[in-house]
Design a protein around this motif. Structure first.
Motif, PDB file in Angstrom:
ATOM      1  N   HIS A 115       0.882  14.416  -2.475  1.00  0.00           N
ATOM      2  CA  HIS A 115       1.592  13.973  -1.282  1.00  0.00           C
ATOM      3  C   HIS A 115       2.260  12.620  -1.538  1.00  0.00           C
ATOM      4  N   LEU A 116       3.413  12.454  -0.927  1.00  0.00           N
ATOM      5  CA  LEU A 116       4.189  11.225  -1.101  1.00  0.00           C
ATOM      6  C   LEU A 116       3.336   9.967  -0.875  1.00  0.00           C
ATOM      7  N   ALA A 117       2.553   9.971   0.206  1.00  0.00           N
ATOM      8  CA  ALA A 117       1.761   8.771   0.526  1.00  0.00           C
ATOM      9  C   ALA A 117       0.781   8.460  -0.597  1.00  0.00           C
ATOM     10  N   SER A 175       0.826  -1.201   0.000  1.00  0.00           N
ATOM     11  CA  SER A 175       0.000   0.000   0.000  1.00  0.00           C
ATOM     12  C   SER A 175       0.862   1.253   0.000  1.00  0.00           C
ATOM     13  N   GLY A 176       2.151   1.078   0.136  1.00  0.00           N
ATOM     14  CA  GLY A 176       3.007   2.258   0.241  1.00  0.00           C
ATOM     15  C   GLY A 176       3.252   2.649   1.680  1.00  0.00           C
ATOM     16  N   ASN A 177       2.592   1.967   2.598  1.00  0.00           N
ATOM     17  CA  ASN A 177       2.767   2.276   4.009  1.00  0.00           C
ATOM     18  C   ASN A 177       3.161   1.019   4.756  1.00  0.00           C
ATOM     19  N   PRO A 178       3.762   1.087   5.908  1.00  0.00           N
ATOM     20  CA  PRO A 178       4.171   2.332   6.541  1.00  0.00           C
ATOM     21  C   PRO A 178       5.605   2.682   6.157  1.00  0.00           C
ATOM     22  N   LEU A 179       5.803   3.838   5.642  1.00  0.00           N
ATOM     23  CA  LEU A 179       7.142   4.314   5.322  1.00  0.00           C
ATOM     24  C   LEU A 179       7.241   5.770   5.773  1.00  0.00           C
ATOM     25  N   ALA A 234       0.749   5.107  -2.894  1.00  0.00           N
ATOM     26  CA  ALA A 234      -0.451   4.263  -2.902  1.00  0.00           C
ATOM     27  C   ALA A 234      -0.979   4.072  -4.331  1.00  0.00           C
ATOM     28  N   GLU A 235      -0.944   5.144  -5.107  1.00  0.00           N
ATOM     29  CA  GLU A 235      -1.539   5.081  -6.449  1.00  0.00           C
ATOM     30  C   GLU A 235      -0.612   4.442  -7.478  1.00  0.00           C
ATOM     31  N   ALA A 236       0.674   4.749  -7.392  1.00  0.00           N
ATOM     32  CA  ALA A 236       1.583   4.292  -8.453  1.00  0.00           C
ATOM     33  C   ALA A 236       1.997   2.839  -8.265  1.00  0.00           C
ATOM     34  N   ARG A 237       1.823   2.316  -7.075  1.00  0.00           N
ATOM     35  CA  ARG A 237       2.231   0.943  -6.765  1.00  0.00           C
ATOM     36  C   ARG A 237       3.630   0.684  -7.315  1.00  0.00           C
ATOM     37  N   PRO A 238       4.591   1.434  -6.804  1.00  0.00           N
ATOM     38  CA  PRO A 238       5.946   1.362  -7.369  1.00  0.00           C
ATOM     39  C   PRO A 238       6.696   0.114  -6.931  1.00  0.00           C
ATOM     40  N   ARG A 239       7.810  -0.105  -7.565  1.00  0.00           N
ATOM     41  CA  ARG A 239       8.745  -1.120  -7.055  1.00  0.00           C
ATOM     42  C   ARG A 239       9.764  -0.373  -6.218  1.00  0.00           C
ATOM     43  N   ALA A 240      10.207  -1.019  -5.155  1.00  0.00           N
ATOM     44  CA  ALA A 240      11.194  -0.382  -4.283  1.00  0.00           C
ATOM     45  C   ALA A 240      12.525  -1.093  -4.447  1.00  0.00           C
TER      46      ALA A 240
END
Ligand code: SF4
Length: 495
Positions: A470-472, A80-84, A476-482
């Motif tokens: 906003h970063l969050a 989900s992009g969180n928690p970061l 959440a929307e882009a569903r990036p790879r980290a």
């Protein structure tokens, strides 16, 4: 009189084009001037964009950098992009996409609070026609004359530029090879730049010189031979470094070098040690005592010269100064070549087994050589229309960069911005995550670039403040790879 008739079987090009325009499901990619019309389920000419269920999509995921490896586990399909924390993640431009023409805001303009300060990062994949690579090849071997054309697949893609200390340098790419020659020259130049920028190996041939396989972070292979050592210094520097270790073991030491050959007993270092003049005169032009230029032609032999027999650099031996039994060491700037001679009664050098202390001193030269590597810096000008994706008044972004108010990164890696006008930057390609670069067939390279600055400054310079997300929300929307950066690269956000 001859009359020509249209071939009734030949397709009418205008009709075909019209039919194509009507073809259902086609999408037009406007991310570069090629304007590919892409069928459903297919990708455009650069493979960066595709038609996914009737929608234009960037085919690679947006890449975010994570400060710690354990954060990468959040990058699964359900992430989900969180928690970061904002300090632990940086939205890079890799996979972000390109806006063309650039009057459109950049694909991502990311807002986050860092250390109590509202920051904005403008993220885009820039298309660079004005770009190239500066290639540093650690080798003494002569790759070719300065300014000699460098070719890939027979096409000129660059030239040899000024040698640096222990390295031969190439300048590859640039707008002239990308746009100013034949179509094939541009295509091959683009391919070569892309391969090297993404960490691959390219085989290059220098007119009137050697062929070399270059790969960032790997040893160069010159005419089929892998290089191992980067020289300890020039011939004169080697004398300065090791004179004390040769004293008492040799009466004369000549360090053969294509640029500055050193002669110990004449050199200031030998005089400092009260060495007796040995009377061994080398060829070439004496610059200062014990330092000689042009002792031979450049080549693949000793110290980057064409010499294979070291005695070839000796012009004469002065009988007023030399003596029978004089012990002479000849060595190259890497210690890769070394030979030991003793003068006979007629003052002729006679090869002899090298004494152990001398061999140890030669080994010390080799020990002080660093591993030979290829290093590749990408250089490009971001001071053009790309700036309009960040602000409606582009010169203000340039000034913010020049004054240090806006930080430039490429795929999160630190860059060097040249002083003076524009935003001309260089980045070590080894500092970017894998496959960070792309291309478009115009031809030009695509490289990630990010501008980070305080939000108040961003608003002041006419930034697209209404497009800040906003970063969050972006995560959440882009569903990036980290991904994590190479260990030696500083994280682009302060802890
Ligand atoms: S080459 Fe790539 S970026 Fe350019 S229009 Fe085609 S798909 Fe889009």
């Amino acid at each position: 009189m001859t009359t020509t008739h249209a071939d009734p079987a030949a397709p009418d090009e205008a009709a075909l084009a019209a039919a194509k325009l009507r073809e259902p499901g086609l999408v037009t990619c406007d991310a570069c001037p090629v304007l590919c019309r892409i069928r459903p389920g297919r990708t455009g000419a650069c493979d960066r964009y595709g038609n996914v269920e009737g929608r234009l999509a960037r085919m690679d995921p947006l890449t975010v950098l994570a400060r710690r490896p354990e954060l990468v586990r959040f990058a699964g399909a359900d992430w989900s992009g969180n928690p970061l924390a904002a300090q632990d993640v940086f939205v890079s431009a890799i996979g972000a996409g390109t806006t063309y023409p650039d009057y459109k805001p950049a694909p991502f303009i990311v807002g986050a609070e860092i250390d109590g300060v509202e920051m904005v990062t403008v993220v885009t994949e820039g298309i660079f026609s004005y770009c190239g690579l500066k290639v540093k090849i650690d080798t003494d071997r002569h790759l070719g004359p300065e300014c000699a054309p460098v070719r890939a697949q027979g096409e000129q893609v660059g030239h040899v530029t000024t040698a640096e200390y222990g390295s031969q340098m190439l300048s590859l790419g640039g707008v002239r090879h990308l746009t100013g020659g034949s179509k094939r020259e541009g295509v091959v130049t683009c391919e070569t730049l892309l391969t090297l920028a993404n960490g691959g190996a390219a085989e290059l041939a220098v007119d009137g010189g050697a062929s070399v396989i270059v790969q960032p972070g790997q040893a160069p292979i010159v005419d089929g031979v892998a290089e191992h050592r980067m020289r300890v210094g020039c011939g004169s520097a080697a004398i300065g470094m090791f004179a004390g270790q040769w004293l008492h073991h040799a009466d004369e030491v000549i360090v053969v070098d294509d640029h500055i050959t050193g002669v110990l007993s004449e050199h200031q270092a030998g005089r400092f040690l009260d060495m007796r003049p040995a009377g061994v005169r080398v060829r070439g032009r004496r610059s200062t005592p014990g330092r000689y230029f042009q002792v031979a032609e450049p080549g693949l032999g000793w110290g980057g010269t064409d010499i294979t027999d070291p005695l070839a650099v000796i012009e004469r031996i002065d009988p007023k100064l030399a003596w029978p039994g004089l012990r002479l060491l000849m060595v190259s700037t890497t210690g890769e070549h070394a030979a030991w001679f003793v003068l006979d009664e007629a003052l002729r050098p006679v090869a002899a087994p090298m004494p152990a202390p001398v061999a140890a001193a030669v080994a010390r030269i080799a020990e002080n050589c660093e591993p030979a590597l290829c290093t590749v810096l990408f250089m490009a000008g971001a001071g053009g229309s790309l700036r309009a994706g960040a602000t409606e008044n582009p010169v203000l972004l340039t000034r913010a960069v020049q004054r240090g108010r806006a930080r430039v990164t490429a795929g999160g890696a630190p860059v060097y911005v040249w002083p003076g006008g524009g935003i001309t930057f260089m980045v070590d390609v080894a500092n970017l995550p894998a496959n960070a670069f792309g291309h478009v067939p115009t031809p030009a390279l695509v490289a990630p670039i990010e501008f980070t600055l305080p939000r108040t400054d961003y608003v002041r310079l006419g930034g697209h403040a209404g497009r800040v997300r906003h970063l969050a929300d972006v995560l959440a929307e882009a569903r990036p790879r980290a991904v994590t950066q190479p260990a030696h690269v500083p994280f682009p956000v302060p802890p």
